[in-house]
Design a protein around this motif. Structure first.
Motif, PDB file in Angstrom:
ATOM      1  N   ASN A   1       0.813  -1.220   0.000  1.00 13.71           N
ATOM      2  CA  ASN A   1       0.000   0.000   0.000  1.00 13.71           C
ATOM      3  C   ASN A   1       0.845   1.269   0.000  1.00 13.71           C
ATOM      4  OD1 ASN A   1      -2.403  -1.457   0.004  1.00 13.71           O
ATOM      5  ND2 ASN A   1      -2.422  -1.608   2.226  1.00 13.71           N
ATOM      6  N   LEU A   2       2.152   1.130  -0.061  1.00 16.80           N
ATOM      7  CA  LEU A   2       3.044   2.288  -0.079  1.00 16.80           C
ATOM      8  C   LEU A   2       3.349   2.689  -1.517  1.00 16.80           C
ATOM      9  CD1 LEU A   2       5.629   1.150   2.629  1.00 16.80           C
ATOM     10  CD2 LEU A   2       3.762   2.783   2.918  1.00 16.80           C
ATOM     11  N   VAL A   3       3.139   3.961  -1.822  1.00 14.64           N
ATOM     12  CA  VAL A   3       3.426   4.433  -3.180  1.00 14.64           C
ATOM     13  C   VAL A   3       4.912   4.294  -3.498  1.00 14.64           C
ATOM     14  CG1 VAL A   3       3.753   6.890  -2.617  1.00 14.64           C
ATOM     15  CG2 VAL A   3       2.892   6.228  -4.865  1.00 14.64           C
ATOM     16  N   CYS A   4       5.759   4.456  -2.493  1.00 20.41           N
ATOM     17  CA  CYS A   4       7.197   4.313  -2.734  1.00 20.41           C
ATOM     18  C   CYS A   4       7.539   2.891  -3.180  1.00 20.41           C
ATOM     19  CB  CYS A   4       8.002   4.713  -1.507  1.00 20.41           C
ATOM     20  SG  CYS A   4       7.642   3.767  -0.030  1.00 20.41           S
ATOM     21  N   PHE A   5       6.808   1.912  -2.668  1.00 22.44           N
ATOM     22  CA  PHE A   5       7.043   0.541  -3.096  1.00 22.44           C
ATOM     23  C   PHE A   5       6.620   0.365  -4.555  1.00 22.44           C
ATOM     24  CE2 PHE A   5       5.623  -3.827  -3.824  1.00 22.44           C
ATOM     25  CZ  PHE A   5       6.820  -4.497  -3.598  1.00 22.44           C
ATOM     26  N   ASP A   6       5.490   0.949  -4.935  1.00 25.59           N
ATOM     27  CA  ASP A   6       5.036   0.850  -6.327  1.00 25.59           C
ATOM     28  C   ASP A   6       6.051   1.479  -7.281  1.00 25.59           C
ATOM     29  OD1 ASP A   6       2.656  -0.455  -5.660  1.00 25.59           O
ATOM     30  OD2 ASP A   6       1.557   1.430  -5.444  1.00 25.59           O
ATOM     31  N   VAL A   7       6.594   2.640  -6.896  1.00 22.67           N
ATOM     32  CA  VAL A   7       7.602   3.301  -7.730  1.00 22.67           C
ATOM     33  C   VAL A   7       8.858   2.430  -7.811  1.00 22.67           C
ATOM     34  CG1 VAL A   7       9.133   5.316  -7.904  1.00 22.67           C
ATOM     35  CG2 VAL A   7       6.717   5.625  -7.321  1.00 22.67           C
ATOM     36  N   HIS A   8       9.266   1.887  -6.686  1.00 24.93           N
ATOM     37  CA  HIS A   8      10.443   1.012  -6.642  1.00 24.93           C
ATOM     38  C   HIS A   8      10.229  -0.240  -7.498  1.00 24.93           C
ATOM     39  CE1 HIS A   8      13.830  -1.229  -4.999  1.00 24.93           C
ATOM     40  NE2 HIS A   8      13.000  -2.201  -4.678  1.00 24.93           N
ATOM     41  N   ALA A   9       9.083  -0.887  -7.345  1.00 23.78           N
ATOM     42  CA  ALA A   9       8.792  -2.112  -8.103  1.00 23.78           C
ATOM     43  C   ALA A   9       8.717  -1.815  -9.602  1.00 23.78           C
ATOM     44  CB  ALA A   9       7.496  -2.746  -7.606  1.00 23.78           C
ATOM     45  N   ALA A  10       8.097  -0.692  -9.955  1.00 23.77           N
ATOM     46  CA  ALA A  10       8.011  -0.309 -11.369  1.00 23.77           C
ATOM     47  C   ALA A  10       9.400  -0.044 -11.931  1.00 23.77           C
ATOM     48  CB  ALA A  10       7.121   0.923 -11.538  1.00 23.77           C
ATOM     49  N   SER A  11      10.245   0.606 -11.151  1.00 24.56           N
ATOM     50  CA  SER A  11      11.609   0.894 -11.585  1.00 24.56           C
ATOM     51  C   SER A  11      12.394  -0.399 -11.822  1.00 24.56           C
ATOM     52  CB  SER A  11      12.311   1.755 -10.532  1.00 24.56           C
ATOM     53  OG  SER A  11      13.646   1.981 -10.890  1.00 24.56           O
ATOM     54  N   ARG A  12      12.263  -1.339 -10.921  1.00 28.73           N
ATOM     55  CA  ARG A  12      12.973  -2.619 -11.082  1.00 28.73           C
ATOM     56  C   ARG A  12      12.461  -3.389 -12.301  1.00 28.73           C
ATOM     57  NH1 ARG A  12      16.297  -4.755  -7.486  1.00 28.73           N
ATOM     58  NH2 ARG A  12      15.501  -6.842  -7.845  1.00 28.73           N
ATOM     59  N   ALA A  13      11.144  -3.377 -12.511  1.00 29.99           N
ATOM     60  CA  ALA A  13      10.575  -4.063 -13.676  1.00 29.99           C
ATOM     61  C   ALA A  13      11.035  -3.384 -14.971  1.00 29.99           C
ATOM     62  CB  ALA A  13       9.054  -4.081 -13.584  1.00 29.99           C
ATOM     63  N   LEU A  14      11.071  -2.061 -14.949  1.00 32.35           N
ATOM     64  CA  LEU A  14      11.535  -1.305 -16.114  1.00 32.35           C
ATOM     65  C   LEU A  14      13.011  -1.590 -16.383  1.00 32.35           C
ATOM     66  CD1 LEU A  14      10.420   0.728 -18.146  1.00 32.35           C
ATOM     67  CD2 LEU A  14      11.037   2.543 -16.560  1.00 32.35           C
ATOM     68  N   ASP A  15      13.806  -1.652 -15.322  1.00 30.75           N
ATOM     69  CA  ASP A  15      15.223  -1.994 -15.473  1.00 30.75           C
ATOM     70  C   ASP A  15      15.401  -3.356 -16.136  1.00 30.75           C
ATOM     71  OD1 ASP A  15      16.097   0.361 -14.314  1.00 30.75           O
ATOM     72  OD2 ASP A  15      16.527  -0.536 -12.361  1.00 30.75           O
ATOM     73  N   ALA A  16      14.580  -4.318 -15.750  1.00 27.92           N
ATOM     74  CA  ALA A  16      14.685  -5.670 -16.317  1.00 27.92           C
ATOM     75  C   ALA A  16      14.386  -5.659 -17.813  1.00 27.92           C
ATOM     76  CB  ALA A  16      13.742  -6.631 -15.590  1.00 27.92           C
TER      77      ALA A  16
END
Length: 143
Positions: A7-22
């Motif tokens: 439920n943390l927006v920072c986690f969503d940004v982090h997860a999106a960044s990691r997926a984008l990096d992949a």
């Protein structure tokens, strides 16, 4: 009250960044570039020469991160660094002919990323607008 990490927006940004990096890692493998190297090359394909200082500001990278990136790009014969004739303290970065040719091969990278993300162009623009507002606010709060 308990808050879940999901439920943390920072986690969503982090997860999106990691997926984008992949995805970038897969797409850029054919070009022989890492994502940070690709960003440097993008700036240079847009306009060159660029000073090392300008690169750092544009890409939000400190010299300790940027110098090794440039060293690897130079070792790959994609860029060359040279002292400015106007100001010897300033180092200019230029593309080599190999770097220019790589830019021609990299033209479809953004389209591949958009496709992988499943976003329409209007959604990308909306997301960029929101992220840039967040970045500006957070930068202001950090000062």
């Amino acid at each position: 009250m308990k808050i879940s990490v999901e439920n943390l927006v920072c986690f969503d940004v982090h997860a999106a960044s990691r997926a984008l990096d992949a995805v970038y890692r897969r797409v850029l493998a054919d070009l022989g570039l890492t994502y940070p190297q690709y960003l440097v090359m993008m700036v240079l394909w847009e306009r060159e020469p660029v000073t090392v200082k300008e690169l750092g500001v544009r890409l939000r990278l400190d010299s300790g991160t940027l110098s090794p990136l440039l060293k690897r790009l130079e070792a790959a014969s994609l860029v060359r660094r040279e002292r400015s004739a106007d100001d010897e303290r300033s180092v200019l970065v230029r593309l080599t002919s190999k770097g220019i040719q790589l830019g021609e091969r990299a033209c479809d990278v953004p389209a591949q990323i958009f496709e992988a993300a499943g976003l329409a162009p209007a959604e990308v623009l909306g997301l960029q607008h929101t992220l840039r507002r967040v970045i500006a606010s957070l930068d202001g709060s950090a000062r």
